[in-house]
Design a protein around this motif. Structure first.
Motif, short mmCIF file in Angstrom:
data_model
loop_
_atom_site.label_atom_id
_atom_site.label_comp_id
_atom_site.label_asym_id
_atom_site.label_seq_id
_atom_site.Cartn_x
_atom_site.Cartn_y
_atom_site.Cartn_z
N THR A 218 7.03 28.59 70.06
CA THR A 218 6.65 27.28 69.53
C THR A 218 5.47 27.47 68.58
N GLY A 219 5.38 26.60 67.59
CA GLY A 219 4.27 26.70 66.65
C GLY A 219 4.31 27.96 65.81
N ALA A 220 5.52 28.40 65.45
CA ALA A 220 5.66 29.64 64.68
C ALA A 220 5.22 29.48 63.24
N SER A 221 4.84 28.28 62.84
CA SER A 221 4.32 28.08 61.49
C SER A 221 2.79 28.17 61.47
N GLY A 222 2.16 28.21 62.65
CA GLY A 222 0.71 28.32 62.72
C GLY A 222 0.25 29.75 62.59
N GLN A 252 9.34 26.58 56.51
CA GLN A 252 9.49 27.83 55.78
C GLN A 252 8.14 28.53 55.74
N VAL A 253 8.11 29.76 56.28
CA VAL A 253 6.86 30.52 56.30
C VAL A 253 7.09 31.87 55.65
N ASN A 254 6.04 32.43 55.12
CA ASN A 254 6.11 33.74 54.46
C ASN A 254 5.58 34.82 55.40
N HIS A 255 6.38 35.84 55.60
CA HIS A 255 5.97 36.98 56.40
C HIS A 255 5.70 38.16 55.48
N TYR A 256 4.49 38.67 55.52
CA TYR A 256 4.12 39.82 54.71
C TYR A 256 4.26 41.10 55.53
N SER A 257 4.45 42.22 54.86
CA SER A 257 4.60 43.49 55.56
C SER A 257 3.29 43.91 56.21
N GLU A 258 2.17 43.46 55.66
CA GLU A 258 0.87 43.76 56.24
C GLU A 258 0.32 42.50 56.89
N TYR A 259 -0.66 42.69 57.76
CA TYR A 259 -1.21 41.54 58.47
C TYR A 259 -1.84 40.54 57.50
N PHE A 260 -2.67 41.05 56.58
CA PHE A 260 -3.32 40.16 55.62
C PHE A 260 -2.46 40.08 54.36
N LYS A 272 8.50 37.91 52.83
CA LYS A 272 9.84 37.51 53.27
C LYS A 272 9.77 36.10 53.80
N THR A 273 10.55 35.21 53.21
CA THR A 273 10.55 33.82 53.63
C THR A 273 11.47 33.65 54.83
N VAL A 274 10.93 33.08 55.90
CA VAL A 274 11.67 32.89 57.14
C VAL A 274 11.83 31.40 57.41
#
Length: 385
Positions: A218-222, A252-260, A272-274
């Motif tokens: 839950t709250g995967a956009s936070g 829609q959230v963006n996942h980067y390969s690095e943490y920052f 990567k847009t999820v």
């Protein structure tokens, strides 16, 4: 014993050799084995022996290349032939009860060589979804015996339907076993209906089927939920889980390969847009329906009002999200757990056992800094903001 396998398609002076040790190909001259050879990991998890105790309680599937799966299920093929004996715990007459073996169909390929990876995902919810293995039905085996001669093998030609000229035909170079098929059906075993499953190789063409666990965030956009969502999706074990992320307004959230995330120029890695699932946790009926549909095994509750000042300015809404929605999730987990032995409308067994992981903050617990009380915290743990 050891068997050196030589590529039959390379008969020139530069023959390639592979050492074949208990279902594992080991390169002995620096060149890789055939791309469709069965590759086993060094730990041997995919090369169990007859002594493995898991045969007793596991749901086992047998890989059969097309069209032999259909031949077994429609009764044309009464004996399945293999180069190894079936584990005794899978033979119904040995254990005194019906042991159903799932029939897993793969595409026709090279004779005697599996092109299926050691771990394969099978989607029973969507039979049209692409998969290297397709569930076709089940069968029971009442006997496993070894053919002692070509004459004995050829006398059963109308039962095993093996083309003598194929790679499955009789040869003096390897043993040939017959598995006598007793009963079969096109319906599914209860344990593998209407779910996503993982087929993991245990012995050559025998796979163990386990339900693919679902992790709900839950709250995967936070900030926290998104970091956890990205971590799980990129995990080496992600193929064994279905990761379901939810959000309320931002889906829609963006996942980067690095943490920052990188700088805003064009030289950095692209995100990567999820796409997330929409879920308003303040709508309790919608939450109940969502959990009933997805049947998670684990819920990681990351949705919360994280600003303390919000409780000063909007106490009612903040309490609904942080307290009441959490209470509702906990009660739903308890309710779903009581349905473990119930059956759904289609007859499949409901094995949903959701665990709720609730995340606290340093506003409640100090992480052991001064209290010397360390996580994981229990309901009776002493608060020390």
């Amino acid at each position: 014993g050891l068997l050196v396998y030589q590529d039959p398609h390379n008969s020139g002076p530069n023959k390639r050799g592979y050492l074949f040790i208990r279902s594992r190909y080991v390169v002995i001259d620096g060149t890789p084995p055939p791309t469709n050879a069965i590759m086993m990991d060094a730990a041997g998890d995919h090369a169990k022996t007859h002594a493995w105790t898991g045969w007793v309680n596991a749901t086992i599937g047998l890989e059969l290349q097309s069209p032999f799966a259909e031949y077994v299920l429609n009764g044309r093929k009464k004996i399945e032939t293999r180069a190894y004996a079936l584990p005794p715990d899978l033979i119904s007459s040995n254990v005194g009860k019906q042991v159903k073996i799932e029939i897993l169909e793969s595409k026709k390929g090279r004779d005697g060589v599996s092109s299926i990876p050691n771990v394969v995902s099978i989607n029973n919810k969507d039979r049209s979804a692409p998969s290297l293995l397709k569930r076709k039905g089940w069968c029971t085996i009442t006997r496993s015996f070894r053919y002692r001669s070509r004459q004995q093998f050829e006398a059963d030609a109308d039962k095993h339907l093996v083309d003598p000229s194929s790679g499955y035909g009789w040869t003096d170079k390897r043993p040939v076993y017959g598995w006598v098929v007793s009963t079969c059906g096109f319906d599914s075993c209860d344990d593998v209906k209407n779910d996503e499953f993982i087929a993991e190789r245990r012995m050559r063409s025998l796979f163990e089927l386990t339900r693919k666990s679902t992790i709900l965030i839950t709250g995967a956009s936070g900030m926290l939920g998104r970091a956890l969502h990205r971590l799980l999706l990129n995990s080496s074990s992600s193929s064994k889980y279905s990761i379901v992320g939810t959000g309320n307004t931002r889906l829609q959230v963006n996942h980067y390969s690095e943490y920052f995330p990188p700088s805003n120029d064009d030289t950095g890695p692209k995100p990567k847009t999820v796409q997330l699932h929409q879920l308003n946790l303040l709508d309790f009926q919608a939450t109940t329906d969502f959990l009933q549909k997805h049947r998670p095994d684990v819920i990681v509750h990351c949705a919360a009002e994280r600003y303390p000042d919000a409780f000063e300015t909007n106490l009612e809404e903040s309490t609904k999200l942080n307290v009441e929605s959490t209470r509702h999730l906990a009660r739903e987990c308890q309710r779903l757990a009581t349905l473990e032995n119930d059956k759904d409308e289609d007859g499949s067994i409901n094995k949903s056992r959701p665990y709720l992981i609730y995340l606290s903050t340093s506003y409640v617990f100090d992480g052991g800094v001064t209290s010397n009380e360390y996580p994981p915290y229990k309901p009776q743990s002493k608060a020390n903001p």
